[in-house]
Design an enzyme around this catalytic site. Structure first.
Site, mmCIF file in Angstrom:
data_model
loop_
_atom_site.group_PDB
_atom_site.id
_atom_site.type_symbol
_atom_site.label_atom_id
_atom_site.label_comp_id
_atom_site.label_asym_id
_atom_site.label_seq_id
_atom_site.Cartn_x
_atom_site.Cartn_y
_atom_site.Cartn_z
ATOM 1 N N THR A 179 20.156 65.340 33.823
ATOM 2 C CA THR A 179 19.278 64.595 32.860
ATOM 3 C C THR A 179 20.068 63.827 31.962
ATOM 4 O O THR A 179 19.745 62.560 31.467
ATOM 5 C CB THR A 179 18.388 65.593 32.265
ATOM 6 O OG1 THR A 179 18.043 66.495 33.038
ATOM 7 C CG2 THR A 179 17.332 64.741 31.445
ATOM 8 N N ARG B 152 40.581 78.110 38.784
ATOM 9 C CA ARG B 152 40.567 76.730 38.112
ATOM 10 C C ARG B 152 40.289 76.647 36.606
ATOM 11 O O ARG B 152 39.408 77.221 36.447
ATOM 12 C CB ARG B 152 39.689 75.831 38.948
ATOM 13 C CG ARG B 152 39.516 74.207 38.287
ATOM 14 C CD ARG B 152 38.482 74.217 37.668
ATOM 15 N NE ARG B 152 38.431 72.607 37.497
ATOM 16 C CZ ARG B 152 37.554 72.306 36.559
ATOM 17 N NH1 ARG B 152 36.689 72.830 36.008
ATOM 18 N NH2 ARG B 152 37.528 70.675 36.478
ATOM 19 N N VAL B 153 41.105 75.975 35.993
ATOM 20 C CA VAL B 153 40.736 75.534 34.661
ATOM 21 C C VAL B 153 40.651 74.372 34.370
ATOM 22 O O VAL B 153 41.166 73.369 34.833
ATOM 23 C CB VAL B 153 41.967 76.263 33.540
ATOM 24 C CG1 VAL B 153 41.716 75.907 32.264
ATOM 25 C CG2 VAL B 153 42.124 77.781 33.708
ATOM 26 N N GLY B 154 39.288 73.802 33.721
ATOM 27 C CA GLY B 154 38.880 72.517 33.414
ATOM 28 C C GLY B 154 39.617 71.975 31.930
ATOM 29 O O GLY B 154 40.607 72.802 31.369
ATOM 30 N N ASP B 155 39.065 71.040 31.559
ATOM 31 C CA ASP B 155 39.470 70.508 30.251
ATOM 32 C C ASP B 155 39.124 71.323 29.041
ATOM 33 O O ASP B 155 39.595 71.127 27.981
ATOM 34 C CB ASP B 155 39.381 69.085 30.290
ATOM 35 C CG ASP B 155 37.527 68.738 30.150
ATOM 36 O OD1 ASP B 155 37.087 69.610 31.127
ATOM 37 O OD2 ASP B 155 37.274 67.930 29.529
ATOM 38 N N THR C 285 32.788 65.839 28.415
ATOM 39 C CA THR C 285 32.090 66.627 29.410
ATOM 40 C C THR C 285 32.225 65.625 30.793
ATOM 41 O O THR C 285 32.817 64.514 30.538
ATOM 42 C CB THR C 285 30.503 66.634 29.354
ATOM 43 O OG1 THR C 285 30.069 65.465 29.143
ATOM 44 C CG2 THR C 285 30.089 67.582 28.051
ATOM 45 N N GLY C 286 32.285 66.668 31.568
ATOM 46 C CA GLY C 286 32.483 65.415 32.932
ATOM 47 C C GLY C 286 33.685 66.159 33.679
ATOM 48 O O GLY C 286 34.360 67.181 33.519
ATOM 49 N N GLY D 38 36.643 67.519 34.348
ATOM 50 C CA GLY D 38 37.863 67.920 33.552
ATOM 51 C C GLY D 38 39.292 67.447 34.123
ATOM 52 O O GLY D 38 40.077 67.157 33.077
HETATM 53 N N1 GLY Z 1 34.629 69.314 31.514
HETATM 54 C C1 GLY Z 1 34.331 70.741 32.193
HETATM 55 C C2 GLY Z 1 35.303 71.015 33.496
HETATM 56 O O1 GLY Z 1 35.584 69.913 34.197
HETATM 57 O O2 GLY Z 1 35.313 72.031 33.698
#
Ligand code: GLY
Length: 367
Positions: free
Chosen positions: A201, A246-249, A269-270, A272
């Site tokens: 959304t 896995r580690v994101g941003d 957001t989005g 990472g």
């Molecule tokens: N921005 C969140 C992720 O990619 O984990």
């Protein structure tokens, strides 16, 4: 003589520690002098953070600490089983396990804390605060992060809701035509779950790639109070169906979050991976330091992502990113803005007694 350990204990008890736990407005010991000119307080968050910005603003209006404010705000979303991108109810990894990432930064004390690949704890942002308050480290991961959380009194709980488990089972079944998992269509159980695009959304981020549509949610929330003090938090269950580990941003200071109390705060957001490669939130704050407005700073950091997206598998037919990234930023003067690669994203903001959603600026009109 005060040792480093004494200082940490004292500041945890009198400053952020007390504030996060009990809503105290005491200044931090050792904090740099803060500016006293009047700033209109502002809280900004990703589009899923309307309640978060309201709560955060309420906390600072009652004299609470800025980090206490944003963490209390995002705790609402972390505990919400209906938000599939954060905390409890988040979409799981490849193995069906929910793994959470979060970071916090407290502007006045220059404090930072983070956790990554944390399993079984509903509020990773609060654990990140405890890493900042009670350890000499910035980032704890995996089992170590979980053991630390348990030692601090958190309960281990099952974070996979039935709705998220069903989504994961359907994804697993559709992954291959040559394995033994039957698709929902084959079993006659294709249910009324909406496509992920319909769930996005607020334009938080959908990756439309070789393996289909995958949500990348997250909540980021940043605040500036009337003294010009800043804090921020980012928290997420990360990319759905990710490779375990896995580690994101979101838990990476400078990527999914950055706060400099002299300048401003920013978060993302989005996708990472794109944010990590471009040190995204740090870039936004540095652009604000150089004089850009929050919105222009966000757009400039997004242009760098476009330039860094060289992989054809991540490009659409026009050679542009096939994913979205959003930045949200507020500066020390209370100016704020949000921007995304693609049009249609929104952010939440609370200012002058009103919480609302606004359209994010963007680089490209969504086709
Ligand atoms: N921005 C969140 C992720 O990619 O984990």
């Amino acid at each position: 003589m005060t040792t480093r350990r004494d200082f940490l204990k004292t500041s945890a008890g009198v400053g952020v520690g007390a504030a996060v736990g009990m809503g105290s407005a005491q200044p931090l010991l050792g904090a740099p002098a803060i500016r006293r000119s009047a700033v209109t307080p502002v809280a900004i968050a990703s589009g899923n953070g309307l309640e978060a910005v309201s709560t955060a603003m309420q906390v600072v209006s009652e004299g609470g600490d800025t980090l206490d404010a944003v963490v209390r705000g995002v705790n609402i979303v972390e505990r919400d089983p209906n938000d599939r991108s954060v905390g409890f109810g988040g979409l799981p990894n490849l193995d069906g396990v929910v793994q959470l990432d979060s970071s916090v930064m407290h502007g006045p004390s220059r404090g930072a804390g983070a956790v990554a690949c944390l399993e079984g704890i509903k509020t990773p942002s609060s654990v990140a605060v405890d890493v900042m308050r009670y350890t000499d480290h910035v980032l704890l991961v995996g089992k170590g992060a979980q053991r630390f959380a348990v030692s601090m009194g958190y309960d281990i709980e099952d974070l996979l809701t039935e709705a998220s488990r069903q989504r994961w089972i359907q994804w697993r079944a559709r992954m291959s035509n040559t394995d033994d998992y039957l698709t929902p269509e084959e079993t006659g159980h294709a249910d009324a779950e909406p496509p992920f695009e319909d769930e996005d959304t607020y334009g938080l981020g959908i990756l439309d790639s070789h393996d289909g549509v995958r949500p990348q949610g997250t909540i980021n929330c940043n605040i500036v109070n009337s003294d010009g003090d800043l804090s921020g938090v980012t928290t997420t269950s990360g990319l759905s169906w990710k490779v375990p580990g896995r580690v994101g941003d979101s838990p990476i200071v400078g990527a999914g979050l950055y706060v400099d109390n002299d300048v401003g705060a920013a978060g993302s957001t989005g996708r990472g991976e794109a944010v990590i490669k471009t040190c995204g939130s740090h870039t936004v704050v540095e652009m604000m330091r150089a004089g850009m407005s929050p919105t222009d700073a966000c757009l400039e950091a997004l242009r760098r992502i476009v330039a860094f997206t060289a992989e054809p598998r991540l490009q659409n037919a026009d050679g542009l990113p096939s994913f979205n990234v959003n930045y949200y930023a507020v500066n020390k003067n209370g100016e704020y803005g949000g921007a995304a690669i693609w049009s249609g994203a929104r952010f939440a903001v609370s200012v002058d007694g009103e919480a609302r959603r606004e359209q994010s600026a963007y680089l490209y009109q969504r086709p």
